[in-house]
Design a protein around this motif. Structure first.
Motif, PDB file in Angstrom:
ATOM      1  N   VAL A   1       0.844  -1.143  -0.100  1.00 59.29           N
ATOM      2  CA  VAL A   1       0.000   0.016  -0.074  1.00 59.29           C
ATOM      3  C   VAL A   1       0.871   1.216   0.105  1.00 59.29           C
ATOM      4  O   VAL A   1       1.677   1.205   0.715  1.00 59.29           O
ATOM      5  N   PHE A   2       0.761   2.106  -1.014  1.00 63.34           N
ATOM      6  CA  PHE A   2       1.442   3.262  -0.990  1.00 63.34           C
ATOM      7  C   PHE A   2       0.441   4.629  -1.293  1.00 63.34           C
ATOM      8  O   PHE A   2      -0.775   4.352  -1.715  1.00 63.34           O
ATOM      9  N   ALA A   3       0.813   5.765  -0.987  1.00 68.22           N
ATOM     10  CA  ALA A   3       0.153   7.005  -1.260  1.00 68.22           C
ATOM     11  C   ALA A   3       0.568   7.381  -2.762  1.00 68.22           C
ATOM     12  O   ALA A   3       1.439   7.078  -2.982  1.00 68.22           O
ATOM     13  N   ASP A   4      -0.598   8.031  -3.427  1.00 72.71           N
ATOM     14  CA  ASP A   4       0.083   8.440  -4.853  1.00 72.71           C
ATOM     15  C   ASP A   4       1.020   9.535  -4.859  1.00 72.71           C
ATOM     16  O   ASP A   4       1.507  10.076  -5.769  1.00 72.71           O
TER      17      ASP A   4
ATOM     18  N   PRO B   1      -5.312   7.278  -3.382  1.00 73.90           N
ATOM     19  CA  PRO B   1      -5.452   8.780  -4.145  1.00 73.90           C
ATOM     20  C   PRO B   1      -5.191   9.860  -3.110  1.00 73.90           C
ATOM     21  O   PRO B   1      -5.978   9.576  -1.920  1.00 73.90           O
ATOM     22  N   GLY B   2      -4.719  11.015  -3.384  1.00 76.65           N
ATOM     23  CA  GLY B   2      -4.789  12.117  -2.569  1.00 76.65           C
ATOM     24  C   GLY B   2      -4.236  12.101  -1.227  1.00 76.65           C
ATOM     25  O   GLY B   2      -4.142  12.852  -0.329  1.00 76.65           O
ATOM     26  N   LEU B   3      -3.207  11.251  -1.031  1.00 72.79           N
ATOM     27  CA  LEU B   3      -2.609  10.898   0.176  1.00 72.79           C
ATOM     28  C   LEU B   3      -0.974  11.205   0.154  1.00 72.79           C
ATOM     29  O   LEU B   3      -0.566  10.916  -0.848  1.00 72.79           O
ATOM     30  N   THR B   4      -0.354  11.157   1.542  1.00 73.79           N
ATOM     31  CA  THR B   4       0.932  11.226   1.264  1.00 73.79           C
ATOM     32  C   THR B   4       1.640  10.089   2.309  1.00 73.79           C
ATOM     33  O   THR B   4       0.957   9.663   2.967  1.00 73.79           O
TER      34      THR B   4
END
Length: 280
Positions: free
Chosen positions: A207-210, A249-252
């Motif tokens: 799992v990664f942020a975009d 999406p939309g995360l860091t």
């Protein structure tokens, strides 16, 4: 272990386990199949406070403070992903769990990945959140900004949120500069676990942020090592790999563990029946 009330009702069980010469702090929430949570650098069990209720509603969630972090005092050995993985494996055995699912974030993701390499018989499923399988998977500016391996640098971080949390919960608050220096030394060590990752058999969700601190190209590379992205999944799903990749999406890197999108991605992976391995 003792049982106490927790925010939002219910009970949580807390305690220490003596494993590998470390007095490891852990907390247990909920019931069901065990899910072990491993925080990032300078974090503690509080890292997962925002998403733990969603996870504990379906699982027995066991949150751990890793060596030198949170309520777990440091010991006279370097911080290493490998030794911390041994600690968590020993905790799983100590708790008489036949196997567990493990979710690790950032530094904890590296520890979780080493568990799949070193102790795969104890893992049912693995979730790696915002962590690479080789150091060069981080963006170059992130690598350049890794903590300095010096206690003086830790002194300059007084008053920051991680240091404030450490002061509140650590058994030896004066050890903060030492934790900073040892973590900096760990994070600046080169590593490439790609060959070992290619042998991992534990079903894994990446799992990664975009807008993560991990390069997008490395996310795909990491997934490929686990057998992902090698073929079309087929109309009936017969070609799907056992492992999965989620880019939220939309995360860091800095807010992914606070987002409800994370348990929404993780829980289906933990509960879904895995497909049979496709025929080459």
């Amino acid at each position: 272990m003792i049982s106490i009330g927790s925010a939002g009702g219910g009970r949580k069980r807390v305690g220490y386990a003596e494993v590998n010469g470390v007095r490891l702090w852990y907390e247990t929430h909920g019931s069901g199949r065990p899910l072990v949570l491993l925080h990032g650098g300078f974090g503690a069990v509080e890292t997962f406070a925002a998403i733990r209720p969603a996870l504990a509603g379906r699982r027995q969630v066991i949150s751990v403070d890793l060596q030198g972090h949170g309520r777990t005092a440091d010991v006279d050995r370097p911080l290493r992903y490998e030794s911390m993985a041994d600690d968590v494996a020993a905790l799983i055995v100590h708790l008489n769990l036949r196997e567990a699912d493990v979710l690790g974030f950032s530094l904890g993701g590296g520890v979780a990945l080493r568990m799949a390499i070193q102790h795969r018989r104890l893992l049912r499923r693995l979730v790696v959140v915002s962590a690479p399988c080789r150091r060069q998977g981080w963006f170059s500016d992130v690598l350049a900004g890794m903590p300095e391996p010096a206690e003086a640098a830790g002194e300059r971080m007084r008053g920051t949120p991680p240091e404030q949390l450490y002061q509140q919960v650590a058994p030896r608050p004066q050890d903060w500069p030492r934790l900073w220096a040892k973590t900096g030394e760990l994070l600046r060590r080169e590593y490439d676990w790609s060959p070992e990752v290619a042998t991992v058999t534990t079903p894994t969700l990446l799992v990664f942020a975009d807008a993560d601190s991990i390069r997008t190209g490395h996310m795909v590379e990491f997934f490929g090592l686990l057998g992902g992205g090698q073929r079309d999944g087929a109309w009936d799903g017969a070609g799907r790999p056992a492992s999965r990749l989620a880019v939220l999406p939309g995360l860091t890197h800095y807010d992914i563990v606070d987002s409800p999108a994370l348990p929404a991605a993780v829980l289906p992976f933990l509960t879904h029946t895995l497909p049979s391995a496709p025929t080459p």
